[in-house]
Design a protein around this motif. Sequence first.
Motif, mmCIF file in Angstrom:
data_model
loop_
_atom_site.group_PDB
_atom_site.id
_atom_site.type_symbol
_atom_site.label_atom_id
_atom_site.label_comp_id
_atom_site.label_asym_id
_atom_site.label_seq_id
_atom_site.Cartn_x
_atom_site.Cartn_y
_atom_site.Cartn_z
ATOM 1 N N THR A 32 -12.521 7.198 21.571
ATOM 2 C CA THR A 32 -13.438 8.228 22.064
ATOM 3 C C THR A 32 -13.340 9.454 21.607
ATOM 4 O O THR A 32 -14.065 10.303 21.500
ATOM 5 C CB THR A 32 -13.178 8.448 23.592
ATOM 6 N N GLY A 33 -12.025 9.684 20.981
ATOM 7 C CA GLY A 33 -11.925 11.055 20.344
ATOM 8 C C GLY A 33 -11.505 12.054 21.429
ATOM 9 O O GLY A 33 -11.200 13.376 21.026
ATOM 10 N N ARG A 34 -11.048 11.636 22.620
ATOM 11 C CA ARG A 34 -10.935 12.520 23.456
ATOM 12 C C ARG A 34 -9.374 12.180 23.944
ATOM 13 O O ARG A 34 -8.903 11.254 24.414
ATOM 14 C CB ARG A 34 -11.598 12.426 24.739
ATOM 15 N N LYS A 35 -8.601 13.376 24.382
ATOM 16 C CA LYS A 35 -7.367 13.292 24.963
ATOM 17 C C LYS A 35 -7.387 13.018 26.261
ATOM 18 O O LYS A 35 -6.228 12.770 27.069
ATOM 19 C CB LYS A 35 -6.412 14.515 24.248
ATOM 20 N N ILE A 36 -8.120 13.549 27.073
ATOM 21 C CA ILE A 36 -8.554 13.469 28.441
ATOM 22 C C ILE A 36 -9.769 12.505 28.743
ATOM 23 O O ILE A 36 -10.849 12.601 28.495
ATOM 24 C CB ILE A 36 -8.678 14.804 29.148
ATOM 25 N N LEU A 37 -9.054 11.295 29.181
ATOM 26 C CA LEU A 37 -10.307 10.317 29.694
ATOM 27 C C LEU A 37 -10.881 10.446 30.971
ATOM 28 O O LEU A 37 -11.997 10.220 31.123
ATOM 29 C CB LEU A 37 -9.509 8.899 29.309
ATOM 30 N N THR A 38 -9.864 10.824 31.988
ATOM 31 C CA THR A 38 -10.288 11.266 33.275
ATOM 32 C C THR A 38 -9.666 12.342 33.805
ATOM 33 O O THR A 38 -8.635 12.872 33.250
ATOM 34 C CB THR A 38 -9.784 9.881 34.216
ATOM 35 N N PRO A 39 -10.362 12.966 34.708
ATOM 36 C CA PRO A 39 -9.932 14.220 35.311
ATOM 37 C C PRO A 39 -8.379 14.057 35.698
ATOM 38 O O PRO A 39 -7.780 15.327 35.660
ATOM 39 C CB PRO A 39 -10.808 14.521 36.481
ATOM 40 N N ALA A 40 -7.961 12.894 36.376
ATOM 41 C CA ALA A 40 -6.682 12.798 36.694
ATOM 42 C C ALA A 40 -5.741 12.984 35.477
ATOM 43 O O ALA A 40 -4.413 13.375 35.955
ATOM 44 C CB ALA A 40 -6.471 11.527 37.453
ATOM 45 N N ASP A 41 -5.926 12.796 34.380
ATOM 46 C CA ASP A 41 -5.165 12.814 33.120
ATOM 47 C C ASP A 41 -4.478 14.132 33.114
ATOM 48 O O ASP A 41 -3.280 14.454 32.873
ATOM 49 C CB ASP A 41 -5.654 12.399 32.037
ATOM 50 N N ASP A 42 -5.280 15.366 33.456
ATOM 51 C CA ASP A 42 -5.168 16.830 33.460
ATOM 52 C C ASP A 42 -5.788 17.507 34.064
ATOM 53 O O ASP A 42 -6.988 18.078 33.621
ATOM 54 C CB ASP A 42 -5.089 17.188 31.851
ATOM 55 N N PRO A 43 -5.753 17.471 35.568
ATOM 56 C CA PRO A 43 -6.859 18.135 36.208
ATOM 57 C C PRO A 43 -6.987 19.639 35.857
ATOM 58 O O PRO A 43 -8.171 20.058 36.137
ATOM 59 C CB PRO A 43 -6.011 18.331 37.684
ATOM 60 N N VAL A 44 -6.002 20.366 35.766
ATOM 61 C CA VAL A 44 -6.379 21.789 35.075
ATOM 62 C C VAL A 44 -7.176 21.829 33.728
ATOM 63 O O VAL A 44 -8.042 22.742 33.835
ATOM 64 C CB VAL A 44 -4.809 22.507 34.871
ATOM 65 N N ALA A 45 -6.613 21.201 32.544
ATOM 66 C CA ALA A 45 -7.689 21.055 31.450
ATOM 67 C C ALA A 45 -8.991 20.579 31.826
ATOM 68 O O ALA A 45 -10.031 21.055 31.334
ATOM 69 C CB ALA A 45 -6.993 20.446 30.575
ATOM 70 N N SER A 46 -9.378 19.706 32.830
ATOM 71 C CA SER A 46 -10.520 19.066 33.046
ATOM 72 C C SER A 46 -11.257 20.049 33.861
ATOM 73 O O SER A 46 -12.392 20.253 33.547
ATOM 74 C CB SER A 46 -10.281 17.712 33.796
ATOM 75 N N ALA A 47 -10.969 21.070 34.825
ATOM 76 C CA ALA A 47 -11.704 22.010 35.461
ATOM 77 C C ALA A 47 -11.802 22.907 34.393
ATOM 78 O O ALA A 47 -13.075 23.545 34.613
ATOM 79 C CB ALA A 47 -10.720 22.373 36.630
ATOM 80 N N ARG A 48 -11.063 23.298 33.749
ATOM 81 C CA ARG A 48 -11.253 24.348 32.550
ATOM 82 C C ARG A 48 -12.362 23.947 31.639
ATOM 83 O O ARG A 48 -13.321 24.736 31.494
ATOM 84 C CB ARG A 48 -10.082 24.811 31.801
ATOM 85 N N ALA A 49 -12.534 22.699 31.162
ATOM 86 C CA ALA A 49 -13.330 22.132 30.292
ATOM 87 C C ALA A 49 -14.490 22.162 31.016
ATOM 88 O O ALA A 49 -15.638 22.355 30.423
ATOM 89 C CB ALA A 49 -13.086 20.708 29.893
ATOM 90 N N LEU A 50 -14.890 21.773 32.427
ATOM 91 C CA LEU A 50 -16.008 21.887 33.070
ATOM 92 C C LEU A 50 -16.520 23.152 32.963
ATOM 93 O O LEU A 50 -17.700 23.454 32.989
ATOM 94 C CB LEU A 50 -15.770 21.290 34.340
ATOM 95 N N ASP A 51 -15.913 24.347 33.278
ATOM 96 C CA ASP A 51 -16.187 25.604 33.618
ATOM 97 C C ASP A 51 -16.835 25.816 32.052
ATOM 98 O O ASP A 51 -17.980 26.487 32.002
ATOM 99 C CB ASP A 51 -15.262 26.650 33.858
ATOM 100 N N VAL A 52 -16.133 25.728 30.935
ATOM 101 C CA VAL A 52 -16.670 25.967 29.694
ATOM 102 C C VAL A 52 -17.785 25.407 29.442
ATOM 103 O O VAL A 52 -18.929 25.931 28.645
ATOM 104 C CB VAL A 52 -15.269 25.828 28.655
ATOM 105 N N THR A 53 -17.955 24.232 29.638
ATOM 106 C CA THR A 53 -19.030 23.199 29.401
ATOM 107 C C THR A 53 -20.459 23.969 29.928
ATOM 108 O O THR A 53 -21.586 24.195 29.413
ATOM 109 C CB THR A 53 -18.960 21.756 29.883
#
Length: 309
Positions: A32-53
Amino acid sequence: MRVSTNMIYDQGVRALQMQSAALLYTGQQIATGRKILTPADDPVASARALDVTQSRSVNQQFATNQGYAEDALKLVEGQLVGAGEIIQYARERALAAGNPALSDSDRKSIATDLRAQFDAMLAIANTRDANGDYLFAGYKSNTVPFAGLSVTPADPAKPVFDSAKYEGDQGTRTMQVSSSRFMPVSFGGETVFGGENDSVFKVLGEFVSALEAGGAVSGAVSDALDGLDASLDRVLTTRAQIGSQLVEVEQLGFIGSDLDLQYATTLSNLQDLDYNEAISRLTQQQTYLQAAQQSFLKTTGLSLFNYLS
């Protein structure tokens, strides 16, 4: 503590499952080219990525709106260029009509020409955009802004030249082109073409009527020139505003492009996989899994008979 055969077997299976799961996860990351596959992998980074998106999506919508605003403004500007040319031409004809050497017949010919210019100006004032909305009707975009009668050639039943009555309003339609900027993309007809008492249509209508009536026209020529000059000033003022807004849209586009690049870089840092690290980890995990498999086979193959033989 007594270690049973089942315990040894279960521990070996769990080790194999863990190594297989780690290997599968790394393989999915590479695919997939992604280091985070699910939010559980890194909740902080996932939340930040959602905000930026979400922020990037809003910024991209502004960029789309900027394109729409630019198109709308250029359409209005194009019509105003035509309106200015008509006014300047009408002014030249008015100057020509003031020549005392002209006969009444000559002036009536000029009047016929100016009737055609009236028609052309009316067509501009009643222009529609690609959506069928009238450009110069204000908020009443479905209403013909200038409802009037232009008679070409002169109709004996209506010797007085009719001017166009404004049926729109002074509302200005806007488009949001940034978080804090709602840009006007339309203009009320009276702002551009004048009100009931000073509209370019009234100026042209009264001058044509004076030319068709015959006799002295020096006063009519003077009034026409003053009215046309005022009309041209309104058109040029509106064009200057549009030019300023087009520059602003361009600048907002540059800012938006820079911001989009920042968002893309942030998302890449949060989400994109380091392929070199992942491939190295995948190779290491394959080695660990193979070692675990060999160890499991050797461990589960042991029995009391091995020691008695």
